[in-house]
Write a protein that holds these residues in place. Structure first.
Motif, PDB file in Angstrom:
ATOM      1  N   ASP A 176       0.317  -1.277   0.013  1.00  0.00           N
ATOM      2  CA  ASP A 176       0.359  -0.367  -0.274  1.00  0.00           C
ATOM      3  C   ASP A 176       0.490   1.218   0.002  1.00  0.00           C
ATOM      4  OD1 ASP A 176      -2.621  -1.306  -0.299  1.00  0.00           O
ATOM      5  OD2 ASP A 176      -2.729  -1.321   1.809  1.00  0.00           O
ATOM      6  N   GLN A 177       0.609   2.271  -0.746  1.00  0.00           N
ATOM      7  CA  GLN A 177       1.109   3.619  -0.799  1.00  0.00           C
ATOM      8  C   GLN A 177       0.220   4.189   0.593  1.00  0.00           C
ATOM      9  OE1 GLN A 177       1.415   5.705  -4.175  1.00  0.00           O
ATOM     10  NE2 GLN A 177       2.823   4.188  -5.189  1.00  0.00           N
ATOM     11  N   LEU A 178       0.923   4.855   2.071  1.00  0.00           N
ATOM     12  CA  LEU A 178       0.457   6.002   2.685  1.00  0.00           C
ATOM     13  C   LEU A 178       0.036   7.220   2.521  1.00  0.00           C
ATOM     14  CD1 LEU A 178       3.212   4.928   5.141  1.00  0.00           C
ATOM     15  CD2 LEU A 178       1.105   4.320   5.636  1.00  0.00           C
ATOM     16  N   ASP A 179       0.568   7.611   1.581  1.00  0.00           N
ATOM     17  CA  ASP A 179      -0.136   9.196   0.620  1.00  0.00           C
ATOM     18  C   ASP A 179      -1.618   8.700   0.282  1.00  0.00           C
ATOM     19  OD1 ASP A 179       2.656   8.561   0.544  1.00  0.00           O
ATOM     20  OD2 ASP A 179       2.445  10.419  -1.114  1.00  0.00           O
ATOM     21  N   LYS A 180      -2.596   7.617   0.390  1.00  0.00           N
ATOM     22  CA  LYS A 180      -3.558   7.725  -0.015  1.00  0.00           C
ATOM     23  C   LYS A 180      -4.372   7.793   1.029  1.00  0.00           C
ATOM     24  CE  LYS A 180      -4.273   2.378  -0.466  1.00  0.00           C
ATOM     25  NZ  LYS A 180      -4.953   1.997  -1.596  1.00  0.00           N
ATOM     26  N   ASN A 188      -0.747  17.822   0.358  1.00  0.00           N
ATOM     27  CA  ASN A 188       0.548  17.677   0.132  1.00  0.00           C
ATOM     28  C   ASN A 188       2.339  18.068   1.269  1.00  0.00           C
ATOM     29  OD1 ASN A 188      -0.380  17.234  -2.417  1.00  0.00           O
ATOM     30  ND2 ASN A 188      -0.706  19.082  -2.847  1.00  0.00           N
ATOM     31  N   ASN A 189       1.731  17.504   1.852  1.00  0.00           N
ATOM     32  CA  ASN A 189       3.320  17.850   2.583  1.00  0.00           C
ATOM     33  C   ASN A 189       3.729  16.985   3.077  1.00  0.00           C
ATOM     34  OD1 ASN A 189       2.640  21.398   3.849  1.00  0.00           O
ATOM     35  ND2 ASN A 189       1.166  20.145   5.313  1.00  0.00           N
ATOM     36  N   GLN A 190       5.126  16.840   3.262  1.00  0.00           N
ATOM     37  CA  GLN A 190       5.855  16.014   3.153  1.00  0.00           C
ATOM     38  C   GLN A 190       5.812  15.141   4.657  1.00  0.00           C
ATOM     39  OE1 GLN A 190       9.478  17.147   2.072  1.00  0.00           O
ATOM     40  NE2 GLN A 190       9.901  16.263  -0.456  1.00  0.00           N
ATOM     41  N   PHE A 191       6.377  14.218   5.160  1.00  0.00           N
ATOM     42  CA  PHE A 191       5.937  13.344   6.492  1.00  0.00           C
ATOM     43  C   PHE A 191       7.188  12.833   6.071  1.00  0.00           C
ATOM     44  CE2 PHE A 191       3.091  10.782   3.680  1.00  0.00           C
ATOM     45  CZ  PHE A 191       3.527   9.675   4.075  1.00  0.00           C
ATOM     46  N   MET A 192       7.488  12.309   8.288  1.00  0.00           N
ATOM     47  CA  MET A 192       8.040  11.812   8.242  1.00  0.00           C
ATOM     48  C   MET A 192       7.086  10.063   8.687  1.00  0.00           C
ATOM     49  SD  MET A 192      10.213  10.805  12.014  1.00  0.00           S
ATOM     50  CE  MET A 192      10.909  12.473  11.746  1.00  0.00           C
ATOM     51  N   LEU A 193       8.139   8.602   8.211  1.00  0.00           N
ATOM     52  CA  LEU A 193       6.913   7.312   8.868  1.00  0.00           C
ATOM     53  C   LEU A 193       7.762   6.857  10.110  1.00  0.00           C
ATOM     54  CD1 LEU A 193       5.046   5.552   8.572  1.00  0.00           C
ATOM     55  CD2 LEU A 193       7.232   4.792   7.095  1.00  0.00           C
ATOM     56  N   ALA A 203       7.271  -4.508  10.604  1.00  0.00           N
ATOM     57  CA  ALA A 203       8.382  -3.649  10.223  1.00  0.00           C
ATOM     58  C   ALA A 203       8.951  -4.338   8.669  1.00  0.00           C
ATOM     59  CB  ALA A 203       9.401  -4.243  11.258  1.00  0.00           C
ATOM     60  N   GLY A 204       8.967  -5.082   8.098  1.00  0.00           N
ATOM     61  CA  GLY A 204       9.224  -5.003   6.372  1.00  0.00           C
ATOM     62  C   GLY A 204       8.266  -4.403   5.837  1.00  0.00           C
ATOM     63  N   SER A 205       6.940  -3.998   6.287  1.00  0.00           N
ATOM     64  CA  SER A 205       5.878  -3.711   5.437  1.00  0.00           C
ATOM     65  C   SER A 205       6.131  -2.082   5.595  1.00  0.00           C
ATOM     66  CB  SER A 205       4.377  -4.042   6.151  1.00  0.00           C
ATOM     67  OG  SER A 205       4.490  -4.747   5.645  1.00  0.00           O
ATOM     68  N   MET A 206       6.983  -1.500   6.418  1.00  0.00           N
ATOM     69  CA  MET A 206       7.090   0.069   7.103  1.00  0.00           C
ATOM     70  C   MET A 206       7.825   0.114   6.311  1.00  0.00           C
ATOM     71  SD  MET A 206       7.846   1.675  10.492  1.00  0.00           S
ATOM     72  CE  MET A 206       8.839   3.099  10.555  1.00  0.00           C
ATOM     73  N   SER A 207       9.610  -0.323   5.685  1.00  0.00           N
ATOM     74  CA  SER A 207      10.457  -0.024   4.960  1.00  0.00           C
ATOM     75  C   SER A 207       9.824  -0.030   3.481  1.00  0.00           C
ATOM     76  CB  SER A 207      11.316  -0.804   4.979  1.00  0.00           C
ATOM     77  OG  SER A 207      11.702  -1.666   6.023  1.00  0.00           O
ATOM     78  N   ARG A 208       8.699  -0.971   3.334  1.00  0.00           N
ATOM     79  CA  ARG A 208       8.557  -0.467   1.501  1.00  0.00           C
ATOM     80  C   ARG A 208       7.593   0.195   1.726  1.00  0.00           C
ATOM     81  NH1 ARG A 208       9.532  -6.219  -1.044  1.00  0.00           N
ATOM     82  NH2 ARG A 208       8.995  -7.072   1.102  1.00  0.00           N
ATOM     83  N   GLN A 209       6.517   0.528   2.345  1.00  0.00           N
ATOM     84  CA  GLN A 209       5.868   1.208   2.562  1.00  0.00           C
ATOM     85  C   GLN A 209       5.873   3.620   2.035  1.00  0.00           C
ATOM     86  OE1 GLN A 209       2.918   0.540   6.015  1.00  0.00           O
ATOM     87  NE2 GLN A 209       2.143  -0.981   5.043  1.00  0.00           N
ATOM     88  N   PHE A 210       7.848   3.263   3.015  1.00  0.00           N
ATOM     89  CA  PHE A 210       8.034   4.289   2.305  1.00  0.00           C
ATOM     90  C   PHE A 210       8.842   4.592   1.209  1.00  0.00           C
ATOM     91  CE2 PHE A 210      12.856   5.328   3.254  1.00  0.00           C
ATOM     92  CZ  PHE A 210      13.375   7.065   3.494  1.00  0.00           C
ATOM     93  N   ILE A 211       9.057   3.863   0.613  1.00  0.00           N
ATOM     94  CA  ILE A 211      10.180   3.491  -0.480  1.00  0.00           C
ATOM     95  C   ILE A 211       8.692   4.178  -1.610  1.00  0.00           C
ATOM     96  CG2 ILE A 211      10.839   1.875  -2.654  1.00  0.00           C
ATOM     97  CD1 ILE A 211      12.414   2.922  -0.322  1.00  0.00           C
ATOM     98  N   HIS A 212       7.937   3.537  -1.530  1.00  0.00           N
ATOM     99  CA  HIS A 212       6.468   3.307  -1.943  1.00  0.00           C
ATOM    100  C   HIS A 212       5.624   5.159  -1.782  1.00  0.00           C
ATOM    101  CE1 HIS A 212       6.187  -1.391  -2.563  1.00  0.00           C
ATOM    102  NE2 HIS A 212       7.195  -1.038  -2.848  1.00  0.00           N
ATOM    103  N   SER A 213       5.783   5.891  -1.190  1.00  0.00           N
ATOM    104  CA  SER A 213       4.927   6.527  -1.102  1.00  0.00           C
ATOM    105  C   SER A 213       5.925   7.866  -1.268  1.00  0.00           C
ATOM    106  CB  SER A 213       4.485   6.565   0.919  1.00  0.00           C
ATOM    107  OG  SER A 213       3.761   5.399   0.941  1.00  0.00           O
TER     108      SER A 213
END
Length: 416
Positions: A176-180, A188-193, A203-213
Motif C-alpha cells: 500500500d501507499q500511505l499517501d492515500k 501535499n506536505n511531506q512527512f516522516m514515517l 517492520a518490513g512492510s513499513m520499509s516498503r511503504q517508505f519507498i512506495h510513498s
C-alpha cells in the motif's frame, strides 16, 4: 549513549508509562523530533501506534502533527481517551517537572516545555467508518475494499498551521501507499514515517511503504517479534496462510542480495533472535528444565509428541514439577496413570542434566545478536538497493537491559 542529543526528560512520560516504556518513548520521541526539525518536517505518520504513546508525545511535547495508524479499533479509541486525559493534566505535569529540574544540580533545563495546542483542527466525536479510494479521498465505494475508522467528525486542512493528532484505524498491506491515507489530512506536505516496536512483518512492510510513498521522505523504525516474520524460503508449519497479500510478499529476505542466495532462517532461529542474552550472574530458568523433562516423559510413557501442542506460560503458575506435569497433561487433554512419586523420581534421576542445560542455553543465546543482525542488515540492504534512498543507518537507541529490541533503522530519501 543517546542519539542526536536525545533525552528522556519529558514531563508526562514517567507519570503515564512504566519504566521500560518511559525509556523507549522518551528517547524515540526526541530522536524523531530532532530529525524532523533537521529535515524541516512538521508531519509524522506513526504506524502500529497501539495505545498512542509515541504519537501523543510527538504531538503534545514537540508540537508535531501526527497520524497514528493501528489495525485495532480498541487501540485507536484508547489512544484518543489517553490523549484527552493527558491534556487535562499537562500543565500540572509541566510545572512539577520544572520544579524537579530546578531542584536538581545534575539535570539540565528542559528545552521543549510548552503548553499543548489551544485547539485541534480535528474535531473529536463519534467514530465514523469510511472508505478510502486509491486517490485518498473519502467515497462511499472503494474498488480496493480498504476500510478505515477515522476518529473525527471533520477536518479542514486549510486552517491555520496548528499541530493535529489523528487516530486512524486501518490495516495497511505491504504494497500500500500511505499517501492515500494521509493526503486528506496532510494534503501535499511531506512527512516522516515512524514505528516503535512494529511487530513481525509490519517492520518490513513499513520499509516498503517508505519507498512506495512519494510524500514520505524520512523513516525511523524499531522492529520486534522477529519470530512472527514470514519467510520466502521457509514456511511456518504452525501458522496457516490466511492473508494472501502478506504471504505473497514475505518479509525475509527483503533484499535482492539475500534472495538471490535463497537465504532462510527458520522458526527456531527467529525465536532465538528474540532471546535476551543471559548474564553471568543470572539464574537459569527452571521452566526450560521442566519443559524438556515433560517432553521426555511423553515420549517414554506415551510414545509421541505432537508439534502443534502449545503449553504457554504455565510454569510461572506452578510451584513444583509435579504440578507442572499435571497442568500440562490437563491442557493437552492427555490422560496419565503416572503417580506423584513416579513424577518426582523422574526429575530426581535427571537432576544432573540441569547444569548442562544451563550451559547449553547460555551458549545458545550468545548467537541471538548474530541472527538479529542478519534480519536488520537485510532490511538495510533492501533500502540501499532502492534508487530513492540517500542514507540508511542502524543505530542503537535504547539500553538493552531496559529494552532488548534497541536498534532503529533510519533512512532518508533523496531530495526531489
Amino acid at each position: 549513549m543517546l542519539f542526536l542529543g536525545a533525552t528522556s526528560d519529558v514531563p508526562f512520560i514517567s507519570h503515564a508509562m512504566n519504566e521500560k516504556k518511559s525509556h523507549e518513548i522518551g528517547i524515540m520521541s526526541s530522536v524523531c523530533s530532532t530529525l524532523a526539525k533537521r529535515e524541516r518536517l512538521r508531519h509524522v505518520v506513526d504506524v502500529g501506534s497501539g495505545k498512542g504513546y509515541l504519537a501523543t508525545t510527538l504531538y503534545m511535547q514537540y508540537q508535531l502533527s501526527v497520524i497514528g495508524i493501528d489495525s485495532q479499533t480498541g487501540n485507536t479509541h484508547g489512544a484518543l481517551r489517553r490523549k484527552q486525559r493527558l491534556e487535562k493534566q499537562y500543565k500540572g505535569l509541566v510545572k512539577r517537572q520544572q520544579e524537579r529540574t530546578d531542584n536538581s544540580r545534575n539535570c539540565r533545563n528542559s528545552e521543549h516545555l510548552s503548553e499543548p495546542p489551544v485547539r485541534e483542527t480535528v474535531m473529536r466525536g463519534e467514530s465514523h467508518e469510511v472508505t478510502v479510494s486509491s486517490e485518498g479521498h473519502k467515497v462511499k465505494v472503494n474498488s480496493e475494499g480498504h476500510k478505515v475508522m477515522v476518529n473525527s467528525e471533520s477536518h479542514n486542512a486549510t486552517e491555520d498551521d496548528k499541530p493535529t493528532h489523528i487516530a486512524l484505524t486501518a490495516f495497511i498491506g505491504p504494497n500500500d501507499q500511505l499517501d492515500k491515507y494521509v493526503e486528506p489530512y496532510f494534503q501535499n506536505n511531506q512527512f516522516m514515517l515512524t514505528g516503535l516496536h512494529t511487530c513481525g512483518d509490519l517492520a518490513g512492510s513499513m520499509s516498503r511503504q517508505f519507498i512506495h510513498s512519494p510524500a514520505c521522505t524520512l523513516m525511523v523504525g524499531v522492529g520486534c517479534c522477529y519470530h512472527l516474520i514470514s519467510e520466502m524460503f521457509c514456511a511456518n508449519p504452525f501458522q496457516p496462510k490466511v492473508d494472501e497479500e502478506a504471504s505473497a510478499t514475505p518479509q525475509f529476505p527483503m533484499s535482492s542480495f539475500l534472495r538471490d542466495k535463497h537465504v532462510k532462517l527458520g522458526r527456531n532461529c527467529r525465536m532465538l533472535s528474540m532471546q535476551s542474552k543471559i548474564g553471568q550472574d543470572s539464574v537459569f530458568d527452571v521452566s526450560l528444565f521442566w519443559r524438556a523433562h515433560l517432553q521426555k516423559i511423553l515420549f517414554d510413557v506415551h510414545g509421541y509428541w505432537r508439534k502443534d501442542w502449545i503449553l504457554g506460560k504455565i510454569a510461572s503458575r506452578c510451584s513444583s514439577f509435579r504440578e507442572y506435569v499435571r497442568k500440562a497433561f490437563h491442557k493437552l487433554h492427555i490422560e496419565s496413570q503416572l503417580t506423584d512419586a513416579q513424577i518426582d523420581d523422574y526429575i530426581h534421576q535427571h537432576a544432573h542434566v540441569e547444569n548442562k542445560m544451563a550451559m547449553f542455553f547460555q551458549l545458545r543465546t550468545a548467537l541471538s545478536p548474530a541472527i538479529e543482525s542478519v534480519i536488520l542488515l537485510d532490511r538495510c540492504l533492501y533500502l540501499l538497493e532502492q534508487n530513492a534512498t540517500t542514507m540508511v543507518v542502524i543505530k542503537k537507541l535504547f539500553h538493552p537491559s531496559k529494552s532488548p529490541r534497541c536498534y532503529a533503522i533510519i533512512a532518508k530519501k533523496k531530495e526531489a
